[in-house]
Enzyme design. Sequence first.
Site, PDB file in Angstrom:
ATOM      1  N   GLU A 202       0.844  -1.194   0.000  1.00 18.71           N
ATOM      2  CA  GLU A 202       0.000   0.000   0.000  1.00 18.71           C
ATOM      3  C   GLU A 202       0.884   1.250   0.000  1.00 18.71           C
ATOM      4  OE1 GLU A 202      -4.004   1.676   2.169  1.00 18.71           O
ATOM      5  OE2 GLU A 202      -2.458   0.869   3.452  1.00 18.71           O
TER       6      GLU A 202
ATOM      7  N   GLY B  73       3.665   2.059  10.828  1.00 20.71           N
ATOM      8  CA  GLY B  73       3.431   1.436  12.129  1.00 20.71           C
ATOM      9  C   GLY B  73       2.976   0.011  11.944  1.00 20.71           C
ATOM     10  N   ALA B  74       2.078  -0.198  10.973  1.00 18.91           N
ATOM     11  CA  ALA B  74       1.549  -1.537  10.678  1.00 18.91           C
ATOM     12  C   ALA B  74       0.822  -1.487   9.345  1.00 18.91           C
ATOM     13  CB  ALA B  74       0.604  -1.985  11.786  1.00 18.91           C
ATOM     14  N   MET B  75       0.498  -2.669   8.802  1.00 22.45           N
ATOM     15  CA  MET B  75      -0.197  -2.758   7.518  1.00 22.45           C
ATOM     16  C   MET B  75      -1.197  -3.899   7.554  1.00 22.45           C
ATOM     17  SD  MET B  75      -0.754  -1.760   4.471  1.00 22.45           S
ATOM     18  CE  MET B  75      -1.987  -2.579   3.475  1.00 22.45           C
TER      19      MET B  75
ATOM     20  N   HIS C  66      -6.644  -0.973  15.318  1.00 24.29           N
ATOM     21  CA  HIS C  66      -6.729  -0.244  14.048  1.00 24.29           C
ATOM     22  C   HIS C  66      -6.650  -1.232  12.872  1.00 24.29           C
ATOM     23  CE1 HIS C  66      -5.887   3.494  11.604  1.00 24.29           C
ATOM     24  NE2 HIS C  66      -5.417   2.575  10.781  1.00 24.29           N
ATOM     25  N   GLU C  67      -5.646  -2.111  12.914  1.00 22.94           N
ATOM     26  CA  GLU C  67      -5.434  -3.033  11.788  1.00 22.94           C
ATOM     27  C   GLU C  67      -6.540  -4.077  11.701  1.00 22.94           C
ATOM     28  OE1 GLU C  67      -3.383  -1.929   9.787  1.00 22.94           O
ATOM     29  OE2 GLU C  67      -2.398  -0.563  11.170  1.00 22.94           O
TER      30      GLU C  67
ATOM     31  N   HIS D 212      -9.552  -2.711  10.005  1.00 22.92           N
ATOM     32  CA  HIS D 212      -9.386  -2.701   8.540  1.00 22.92           C
ATOM     33  C   HIS D 212      -9.837  -3.996   7.876  1.00 22.92           C
ATOM     34  CE1 HIS D 212      -7.577   1.036   7.446  1.00 22.92           C
ATOM     35  NE2 HIS D 212      -6.509   0.901   8.192  1.00 22.92           N
TER      36      HIS D 212
ATOM     37  N   GLU E 105      -9.175   4.717   6.484  1.00 26.25           N
ATOM     38  CA  GLU E 105      -8.353   5.139   7.614  1.00 26.25           C
ATOM     39  C   GLU E 105      -9.124   5.899   8.691  1.00 26.25           C
ATOM     40  OE1 GLU E 105      -5.752   3.732   7.980  1.00 26.25           O
ATOM     41  OE2 GLU E 105      -5.025   3.183   5.997  1.00 26.25           O
TER      42      GLU E 105
END
Length: 1019
Positions: A293, A427-429, A462-463, A466, A485
């Site tokens: 991404e 931070g993360a994906m 958060h992840e 998603h 987001e």
Amino acid sequence: QETEETRANLPRNMIENSMFEEEPDIVDLAKDSTTFPALDPDEVVYEPRSSRLLVRGLGENDMDEDEEDCESSARLLGMSFMNRSSALRSSSSPYTRQAPPSSCSRPSARTMVVCVFVLVIVASVTMALYFLPGCTFTKTGCRKPNKTTPLEPVYPLSTNGELFPWAQLRLPHSIRPLSYDLTLNPDLDSMTFTGHTVIQMSVLHSTKIIVLHSANLNIIKATFKAARDVTVLEYKPRQQIAVKFPEELKTGQYCVLTLDYSANLSHTYDGFYNSSYIDKAGNKRVLAATQFEPLSARKAFPCFDEPAFKATFLIKISRKPNYMTLSNMPKAKSTPLSNGLMQDEFEKTSVNMSTYLVAFIVANFTPISKNASKTLVSVYSVPEKKEYTDYAMDAASKLLEFYNKFFDIDYPLEKLDLVAIPDFLAGAMENWGLITFRETSLLVGKESSPLEKRVVATIIAHELAHQWFGNMVTMSWWNDLWLNEGFATYMEFMSVQTVFPELDIEIQLSVRFRAMDKDALNSSHAVSTEVNTSEQVEEMFDSVSYEKGASILLMLNASLPWNQQFTKGIIQYLKQFNGLNTGTDDLWNSLTQVCRQNVSEMMHSWTSQKGFPLVTVSRKGNQVTLMQEHFLLTSDNGTLTSSLWNIPVTYVNDSCSLAPECRQVFTLKTKSGTLKLPGNVKWLKLNYRNTGFYIVHYGDEGWAALIEALSTNVTVLTPEDRASLIHNIFALSRLGRVSFHQVLNVLKYMSKETETSPVTEALLQLNIIYRLLDKRLEHDLAARMKSYILDNFGPLMDKQTWGVEENVSKQELRSALLGMACSLNQDKCIQQAKALFKEYVKSNGTTRIPDDLQQVVFTVAAQSEEDWSTLLGLFSATTYDAEKRKMLRGLASTQNAWHIVWILQAGLKGDIIQTQELPLVINTVCNGFTGYLFAWDFIQENWDRLIEKFSVGSYAMQIIIKSATSQFSTKAHFDQVYGFFSSLKERGSQMRSVQEALETIRLNQRWMDQNLPTLQKWL
């Protein structure tokens, strides 16, 4: 995707000019788009910048601009009939001229003579203009060349010199990929890989071309329908390849394209990239991981790399026997190959996915696993850090269960992996089924404080959010990134609040205040905004998409009259669009259906225009008038806006101000509105608990009443309301609506304040001013500001303890207070910090410094020559990443010039300090007086290496630019920054963060000019 800096500083991963695309070398005949019939999806939509005609054949030999103008002006005069006739062309083909009508009146001899005469004159004028020297022709002869309407080419040249058959950033919609079969063979010794990609496609509109993405891939062979070799054209500036066919592919046809290619593993942080770490024995271990991404799947395999092109994926990866592989799906089988390698094949994805969510890893990681909510959850790390994975497992399992129930849709895959990667920029994906993290975002020590656990819990939340918002339902294009987001940011706070109440997350006021500070600039952008270049895509990953997106969702939820309406609306949205792509209007329509009121009408004003409103309150007796205007820090005649917002204004008064039931709502849709109060109301506070995204100005009387109420009893307002008053008064001072004297009046009550959010907001705002004064060499005023802070907050600073503290809110409070005290060299604070560091070193790390005090202690230690060297040794030896990061910030806070230069260069080099930490290093160096000019010089000297590492427009570059320039406040510095960025051209001059930097310097300069006399008088 989550940016690290968002969490590190509480607060991630994050322009309307297309200077980035290379001008193609050949131009085609202009098509007048205003008179053409509707174009097929494969045909270029082309709108000339002027009525000038563009002619094929001018491009091979470059003319200077004067010649260009005369050449094309002459052509235009001579051939303008072509544009007029275009309206008569057949709708079946824009290129075939229609047959003339079968009957028409015969022209007279006189008419014929006149026509010939006119044609001779036109031809003469055309030739005269054609042979004139290059200029724009005027009555007075040749003057300035006309540069306002440059040639705008249609088709660019591909790498082999042929015309590339597509001229837009977005791919044509004539082909839809259905499935990818990917075989990847990475070689971690040579840092290269080969690939074999088979794409099954459906033809939606008849076409002679297939256009898709490929970046830095060497295409060795391409075959179509498994038989015919085909030629692949490449246009590198847009990372596109095209396959041309002599005959049309027909609508409804299914076809297969096979591509073999080779490439290098990426040495940056995107695509299929190599990473390494040093194990306990001191050996270098190499691995390969992915980060796709937003635009980097094309760097690992040729694909239709846009969010709307969803497909299924079957992935096979070869590896050495001592490595393991991971991908989105569970492993189906492993097969030994003749070359001694193993090939792992993964199950075909059970869902259609956008390319940016595909992921694979080749490494030797160690997992812990457990079943949770009918899903196998695993947490992977390098073997040495397995002991730090337990908390992540616990948090992920609980949050997965929460989301399954909350969304009323089960997580659709059989497994969920969370992987800590040693080199990871964001931070993360949220890759579907294989979420990747920075080690600091996932790994937590057993003795870690609740504050550190909260950072990890919010990033995991958060992840995981998603997996529904973004993965199941995906924005159609990057202009609506906020749908991914903003929602994930909103849900991370909401879920952690519910699942881990002990972490005391509340509504993260500080993060939202910072989003407002950015959105008050003229250089900001609408939540949903046009995106036309790859750099603009990168720049969408900012606080407007994340925190403002989350804030307007919070405001909407708070304004809806019935409980659970908002939740039902988003469940309806997820169920209606599961597996599909959406735009902002789809969300509002789903909520409107459920909420029994026109959500679209209310929310359109918050997503379609930049900025937010300032609500001004004026009161006459019981009648209160509310006026709204755009809160815009840079406003001149050119930027005054007539923007209006549909504002759900909430308010409380002195008779009832704390409980949610006290809150009343008034909808302000127009420029002004009036509400009536009961007769005996003494004061009014708008924006209850700061759930709205607007700033309030109460006027002199309104502010005076609130100040008096707070000085009598601090607890008449909630801590969030008190924090919002502090944020608002500083914002109004920056706008020039109140004097700094008024700011100091509001702060008078602070001696009685003990809650975290108001104290931390006040300290942050005062520290900004202190640092501006210090760096402007106003040393006398800076010293007085320092005294003011220590006089007003000293008693509260002195009350803070230095032992273990379990309450999260109190940890935050003392971390902020003691951090400020030590940075201002308060003697008591410095002595305590030094003593703790000495004890820590003496015990060989067995005596723990409380997590929330480590940053203060390491920063104080780094100010002495001897302790800086000791700290560097500890940094090199420490394996626990959260602690290591605090040591790094300590090292970067040194005021020793030699150390500053060393740490900046080490961050760029990447051996002792990982390059992923360079934005943090630069940010910390810039806070100090000694370092900020060194950092600015370093950025200018190393710009090309920085954009190679982090890419133009990326969140990392946004952080670097802001850190280096946000404390300048003089015209000399403005000119220097402007000059540097102007010289960069397509290497960064058009970034929104550059416009933001220039605007911020001007605003700093303006504020200083307006307030220096007041500061001298009042401090």
